[in-house]
Design an enzyme around this catalytic site. Structure first.
Site, mmCIF file in Angstrom:
data_model
loop_
_atom_site.group_PDB
_atom_site.id
_atom_site.type_symbol
_atom_site.label_atom_id
_atom_site.label_comp_id
_atom_site.label_asym_id
_atom_site.label_seq_id
_atom_site.Cartn_x
_atom_site.Cartn_y
_atom_site.Cartn_z
ATOM 1 N N HIS A 99 36.211 51.858 40.631
ATOM 2 C CA HIS A 99 37.265 50.884 40.910
ATOM 3 C C HIS A 99 38.407 51.034 39.906
ATOM 4 C CE1 HIS A 99 39.332 47.040 41.400
ATOM 5 N NE2 HIS A 99 38.781 46.989 42.591
ATOM 6 N N GLU A 171 42.124 51.697 48.141
ATOM 7 C CA GLU A 171 42.790 50.585 47.484
ATOM 8 C C GLU A 171 43.967 51.117 46.673
ATOM 9 O OE1 GLU A 171 39.673 47.148 46.600
ATOM 10 O OE2 GLU A 171 39.334 48.877 45.311
#
Length: 261
Positions: A99, A171
């Site tokens: 992430h 993302e």
């Protein structure tokens, strides 16, 4: 059968009691909503480590549960780390890897992401592999960077002969935490190219591409033809918002908007 993959990461927003309350609401929602009951939507939930056991019990039969990170090693003198072996032992099916916050706040490099992706697959976990460009680019350049990140992250697993399902979470870093997601046309243009690449990964069959980065109710309808689902954050903190997204998934699925491959 039409099918969407919807994931929620709670990050560190909730305490344990609030997580339990939220999971109970989501379990009730999942058991009653036609999108889940009829197999049009597949759910996964990623709470904090300490809430994983409770979430596993509450969401049993409704959603897979995962962890927000894992160690590169399976055991040893690594104070504070949690291994993929233990995560899998508890009954988790997914784990976040790479992430943007792990990269920016904790200095995770491509080497670390590569090792963690291998650790996930080595332990039978599907990595939720987070990829994205740091700044807005032309969509072809953004897709090229995401594909580079995917191939690099899976290189060690491939070399070790490991395979399994990979969930690629696109993302764009500049959209994480923003008031709005990236524009639907931009998401579609990037994800169509990334998804085509992921579908060609024959050693990682049944893999998927989902969009995160301030994903919200209403977005799935706008991008459904080019993604396999959504990766939700704060916009799913209210179970009613998750219900609205399940309503979208049901409407799209029953209309035959796209098909799970």
């Amino acid at each position: 059968m039409p099918r969407f993959l919807l994931g929620v990461s709670l990050k560190m927003y909730f305490g344990h009691a609030q997580t339990v309350e939220w999971c109970r609401a989501v379990a009730e929602l999942g058991r009653s909503h036609a999108a889940v009951r009829e197999g049009h939507a597949e759910l996964f939930v990623i709470p904090t480590y300490l809430s994983v056991p409770a979430a596993l019990g509450i969401l049993d039969g409704v959603a897979r549960v995962g962890a927000q990170d894992l160690a590169a090693a399976d055991s040893g003198a690594f104070t504070g780390e949690v291994s993929g072996a233990e995560i899998a032992e508890l009954g988790c099916g997914v784990v976040e890897v790479g992430h943007a916050e792990r990269r920016s706040l904790f200095g995770e490099t491509d080497d670390v992401v590569r090792a963690k992706a291998l650790a996930a697959l080595r332990n039978g976990l599907s990595p939720v592999l987070c990829v994205g460009e740091a700044a807005r680019l032309a969509h072809a350049d953004a897709a090229r960077e995401c594909i580079r990140q995917i191939d690099d992250a899976l290189a060690s697993a491939r070399a070790a002969g490991r395979s399994g399902r990979v969930i690629v979470a696109y993302e764009p870093h500049w959209a994480i935490g923003a008031s709005e997601p990236a524009e639907p046309a931009y998401i579609r243009a990037v994800c169509s190219l990334v998804r085509e690449h992921v579908q060609g990964l024959t050693d990682f069959r049944d893999s998927a591409v989902i969009y995160g980065g301030s994903a919200r109710p209403g977005l799935l309808t706008e991008i459904a033809d080019d993604v396999d689902g959504l990766f939700l954050g704060r916009f799913a903190h209210r179970p009613a918002s998750l219900e609205a997204i399940l309503d979208e998934a049901l409407a799209l699925a029953t209309a035959g908007a796209r098909y799970w491959t």
